[in-house]
Design a protein around this motif. Structure first.
Motif, short mmCIF file in Angstrom:
data_model
loop_
_atom_site.label_atom_id
_atom_site.label_comp_id
_atom_site.label_asym_id
_atom_site.label_seq_id
_atom_site.Cartn_x
_atom_site.Cartn_y
_atom_site.Cartn_z
N SER A 169 0.82 -1.20 0.00
CA SER A 169 0.00 0.00 0.00
C SER A 169 0.87 1.26 0.00
O SER A 169 1.97 1.28 0.57
CB SER A 169 -0.90 0.00 1.24
OG SER A 169 -1.41 1.28 1.49
N ALA A 180 0.26 3.62 1.71
CA ALA A 180 0.23 4.08 3.11
C ALA A 180 1.34 3.46 3.95
O ALA A 180 1.52 3.84 5.11
CB ALA A 180 -1.13 3.76 3.73
N TYR A 212 -0.61 -4.63 4.82
CA TYR A 212 -0.56 -3.45 3.95
C TYR A 212 -0.70 -3.82 2.47
O TYR A 212 -0.26 -3.09 1.61
CB TYR A 212 0.75 -2.70 4.19
CG TYR A 212 0.81 -2.03 5.55
CD1 TYR A 212 0.45 -0.70 5.70
CD2 TYR A 212 1.22 -2.75 6.68
CE1 TYR A 212 0.51 -0.08 6.94
CE2 TYR A 212 1.27 -2.14 7.92
CZ TYR A 212 0.91 -0.82 8.05
OH TYR A 212 0.95 -0.21 9.28
N ALA A 237 -10.25 -7.94 6.90
CA ALA A 237 -10.86 -6.62 7.13
C ALA A 237 -12.35 -6.75 7.44
O ALA A 237 -12.94 -5.83 8.02
CB ALA A 237 -10.65 -5.74 5.89
N GLY A 274 -13.97 0.94 3.96
CA GLY A 274 -13.05 1.49 4.95
C GLY A 274 -11.63 0.97 4.76
O GLY A 274 -10.65 1.73 4.87
N PHE A 275 -11.50 -0.32 4.45
CA PHE A 275 -10.20 -0.92 4.18
C PHE A 275 -9.53 -0.23 2.99
O PHE A 275 -8.34 0.09 3.02
CB PHE A 275 -10.42 -2.42 3.90
CG PHE A 275 -9.19 -3.17 3.47
CD1 PHE A 275 -8.16 -3.44 4.36
CD2 PHE A 275 -9.06 -3.64 2.17
CE1 PHE A 275 -7.04 -4.15 3.96
CE2 PHE A 275 -7.95 -4.34 1.75
CZ PHE A 275 -6.93 -4.60 2.66
N ASN A 325 -10.09 2.84 1.81
CA ASN A 325 -9.74 4.23 2.14
C ASN A 325 -8.50 4.29 3.04
O ASN A 325 -7.68 5.20 2.92
CB ASN A 325 -10.92 4.93 2.81
CG ASN A 325 -12.05 5.18 1.82
OD1 ASN A 325 -11.81 5.38 0.63
ND2 ASN A 325 -13.28 5.14 2.30
N ASN A 326 -8.38 3.34 3.95
CA ASN A 326 -7.24 3.35 4.88
C ASN A 326 -5.92 3.07 4.18
O ASN A 326 -4.88 3.60 4.56
CB ASN A 326 -7.45 2.32 6.00
CG ASN A 326 -8.54 2.74 6.97
OD1 ASN A 326 -8.87 3.92 7.08
ND2 ASN A 326 -9.12 1.77 7.66
N TYR A 327 -5.99 2.23 3.14
CA TYR A 327 -4.74 1.76 2.51
C TYR A 327 -4.60 2.22 1.06
O TYR A 327 -3.71 1.75 0.34
CB TYR A 327 -4.65 0.23 2.60
CG TYR A 327 -4.50 -0.26 4.02
CD1 TYR A 327 -3.28 -0.19 4.67
CD2 TYR A 327 -5.60 -0.77 4.72
CE1 TYR A 327 -3.14 -0.64 5.98
CE2 TYR A 327 -5.47 -1.21 6.02
CZ TYR A 327 -4.24 -1.14 6.65
OH TYR A 327 -4.10 -1.57 7.95
#
Length: 799
Positions: A259, A261, A296, A304, A489-490, A492-494
């Motif tokens: 990712s 992120a 990641y 998730a 959500g998974f 958007n987070n990564y």
């Protein structure tokens, strides 16, 4: 020369020739890839066919000097075995699969390899042919020694592969042949041959103690890895699954599509390679680590949604998915890994590197085939996880001809059956272009849901895309609103993008990771909601799901699309899209030309021998036997890769069982009158049995999967042996009949049978990819049917 001594010599020579064949397959799989198994089988048969042609032309002279020639031929066979192994690694003969279609002359080096490996088989076959022709009245018993030796040699080669490196393994058959020479020595040349035998044996012992360096294709993963600073091979272990090597390097890190992120450090890993191909990183994670690398990546998608208590990891490899499951608090992880050599290393020498991962109380390692485990397990799982497939950006199709039974539609049905009610199957692929893997996975999952009786596919499918990978989930129950919220959500987070999701909007698909070609979205939707069959027909690549009858998941090339692909990507670049299939076509064409040149053209000199009907019968009868036998043998090898878990094991066991059973049939045939009615009855029984196999073999094998190991092996042997016993009778019966009809045509019959065997062995592999195993078995049955009908051409009374 005593018949007992001859029988032993035939047994040992035949065992050595087949063992050499298996050893070469191992060696070329290491130096190149696994495309050359059928080529080596064809080259061996080419040697037998060409020997038959020479026997046809020089029959009287060869038979008159049999006592002097046999020891010389065996010595020559052993010496050329050694020479071929040494020269195939030299600069003038070493080729590279990647460069075969670049115009750099690699195809000529490939042709040189044919010739190098052809010579020992030719010389060995000539020795066998002389004995058979000289003793045609006892052909059944000598043919039994030939087939029995071949069967034993195949199994011994597979077993010895655990103890000898590939180049050394190929030296052992040479030693057997050279030692066999000593049984046949004549007084006038005894000491010369004894000195040669001891010299060759000394060299073989030297090579076994100090194996030759083998240069792999520069495009193999190991070759590229060894270019890294301080790269070194720490462990090497031979085996029938391939040469396993553990490599370390200061810059060797594994980060599969991380990712954007990710802001931590990627650890340095040791890596395991199998036959020079990437197998996996040695997992160094332990429970004290604050994060897991796979958290990641898109691979984390199933975790998730919810906690997964029971996890089944198929083709567990080096254990990365196992430690990831433990990091996410799985209470039970069943890890299935078929590669016994790698599993042994992970349990022993590399246990400290993996923090004893496979000894964790939650982990149960099963060293078996995934399909066998799925058929016998009585548990239900929250997650069934498959390994990552493909290569970043797309591979070059080197695995197009490899049977991948874990990715067939039937395999996914087996996985579906072991899921809990809200369980999921997870599979990840590298992004490729042109789009192939991703679309075939989507099509497979759609047909899985259709097989399960579900119509709203999109309610059971989710997929998430990063800049490099796509992870697919198929869920037994419909995704809930909480599931879809968790997936969003998974993402958007990564910084991932959803590819498939209930209620997905077009804008969501490229929020973080843009694509220059967004056609994958429309193709994916068409596979799920449109006319799937129409896309199968119209798309430039083969994306229809693989099946157990055609288990070639990575075979994407369509012949009708070649011109279109050439226009789009350029004629030279097409070969780098689907190289594996094209290599098989090239080897088939080259081996066919050699067969015509070395077998058929010499036989044209015999066109004045015998009457027209007699020649026609010889041509049709022995061609049918060669084609039918090889079609059936090649299909059995490919089918039983699923059972025995490895191409080398499958090749060795199928060849062993078929040859031993055929040898038993040949031995029994020596007491049978070779008249037309008897021969037609035997051929008709073969035809009917193969016709039954055409329709019922696959369902029968599916039932055998769930049997215990020894029972499954016993039933498998019966399945192979039943037709093989009958298939061992028509050839010796035909030779005996030929001796009564036109004896001078016996070597011609041998050569025709060999030529058709050469061509059909290479052609069968291409046919199975195009039409499937069942059709090829049907064609084998038809070949025997044609031989049956050809008996009406025989006017003479034969007894």
């Amino acid at each position: 020369m005593k018949r007992g001594v001859l029988s032993v010599a035939i047994f040992l020579l035949s065992a050595a020739l087949i063992a050499y064949q298996v050893a070469i397959i191992q060696l070329l799989s290491l130096m190149q890839w696994n495309h050359y198994a059928s080529m080596i089988i064809s080259v061996a048969l080419l040697g037998f066919g060409a020997a038959g042609s020479l026997l046809s032309l020089k029959r009287d002279w060869l038979l008159a000097h049999v006592d002097k020639l046999l020891p010389l031929l065996l010595m020559g066979c052993g010496f050329t075995m050694i020479l071929a192994i040494e020269l195939c690694r030299s600069n003038f003969a070493r080729f590279d699969s990647y460069l075969l279609f670049t115009g750099s002359g690699e195809w000529l080096r490939l042709l040189i390899n044919y010739i190098l490996f052809f010579i020992p088989f030719f010389i060995g076959a000539l020795a066998l042919g002389i004995v058979f022709t000289k003793n045609v009245e006892k052909i059944g018993k000598f043919y039994f020694s030939n087939l029995a030796g071949s069967g034993v040699g195949a199994v011994l080669a597979a077993l010895l592969a655990w103890h000898f490196f590939p180049a050394s393994l190929a030296m052992l058959p040479a030693a057997v042949v050279i030692i066999t020479t000593l049984f046949l020595l004549q007084r006038n040349n005894r000491w010369v041959l004894i000195v040669m035998a001891f010299s060759a044996t000394a060299f073989i012992v030297y090579r076994i103690n100090k194996p030759a360096d083998i240069q792999l294709s520069e495009y193999k993963s190991l070759s590229k890895t060894m270019n890294l600073p301080a790269a070194q091979v720490l462990i090497q272990e031979p085996g029938p699954y391939g040469l396993v090597q553990v490599v370390s390097a200061d810059a060797l890190r594994y980060a599969p599509g991380l990712s954007l992120a990710f802001d931590k450090e990627v650890a340095v890993n040791k890596v395991i390679f199998n036959n020079g191909d990437w197998f996996g990183p040695v997992d160094s994670w332990n429970s004290a680590d604050s994060f897991h690398l796979l958290d990641y990546t898109t691979i984390a998608l199933p975790y998730a949604l919810k906690k997964r208590d029971t996890v089944l990891v198929l083709n567990a490899g080096t254990g990365l998915n196992i430690s990831h499951a433990l990091k996410n608090n799985a209470s039970l992880v069943d890890a299935v890994e078929p590669h016994r050599g790698v599993a042994k290393l992970l349990l022993n020498e590399l246990a400290a590197d993996t923090d004893s991962l496979f000894y964790q109380p939650q982990v149960k390692l099963h060293i078996t085939e995934p399909r066998s485990f799925l058929s016998s397990v009585n548990k239900k799982y929250d997650l069934v996880q498959l390994p990552m497939i493909g290569a970043f950006g797309g591979g070059v199709g080197l695995y197009a001809m490899r049977e991948e039974y874990d990715l067939t539609k039937e395999a996914f049905v087996n996985m579906w059956d072991v899921l809990k009610d809200d369980g999921v199957i997870s599979i990840t692929t590298w992004m490729d272009y042109p789009f192939r893997n991703s679309l075939k996975i989507t099509a497979t999952l759609a047909e899985l849901l259709e097989e399960a009786g579900l119509t709203r596919y999109q309610s059971h499918l989710a997929a998430v895309r990063s800049w490099a990978t796509i992870t697919y989930l198929v869920k037994k129950s419909a995704f809930t609103s909480a599931d879809t919220a968790a997936i969003r959500g998974f993402c958007n987070n990564y910084f991932f993008d959803p590819l498939l999701l209930p209620g997905l909007t077009r804008q969501e698909r490229m929020t973080y990771n843009a694509l220059s070609d967004s056609a994958i979205f429309s193709y994916t939707d068409e596979l799920l909601t449109g006319n799937r069959e129409k896309l199968y027909d119209d798309y430039g690549f083969h994306i229809k799901p693989a099946t157990d009858d055609k288990p070639y998941f990575s075979q994407f090339l369509r012949r009708k699309s070649l011109s279109q692909l050439s226009d789009v990507f350029g004629s030279q670049n097409v070969s780098f899209i689907e190289l594996g299939w094209l290599i098989s076509v090239l080897t088939f064409l080259q081996i066919t030309l050699l067969a015509v040149f070395l077998i058929l053209l010499p036989l044209l000199k015999l066109q004045k021998i015998g009457k027209g009907d007699k020649k026609s019968w010889t041509l049709i009868y022995f061609s049918g036997l060669g084609i039918g036998y090889m079609f059936f043998e090649i299909v059995m090898i490919q089918k039983f890769i699923l059972f025995f878990g490895n191409p080398v094991y499958a090749t060795a066991i199928v060849i062993c069982v078929m040859l031993l059973a055929s040898g038993a049939g040949s031995y029994y045939s020596s007491g049978i009158l070779s008249n037309r009615v008897t021969m037609q009855r035997i051929l008709l029984m073969i035809f009917l049995l193969l016709a039954v196999y055409t329709f019922f073999l696959s369902p029968l094998l599916n039932q055998v999967f769930s049997f215990p190991g020894l029972v499954k092996l016993f039933v498998s042997i019966l399945i192979i042996a039943c037709p093989a016993v009958l298939m061992g009778m028509p050839f010796p019966l035909g030779l005996r009949a030929q001796s009564l009809i036109e004896e001078k045509n016996i070597p011609w019959a041998w050569g025709i049978n060999g030529c058709m065997s050469v061509i059909s062995a290479a052609f069968a592999t291409l046919l199975t990819v195009e039409v499937g195993f069942s059709i090829v078995i049907m064609l084998a049955a038809i070949s025997y049917g044609i031989s049956t009908v050809s008996m009406f051409l025989v006017k003479e009374r034969i007894y």
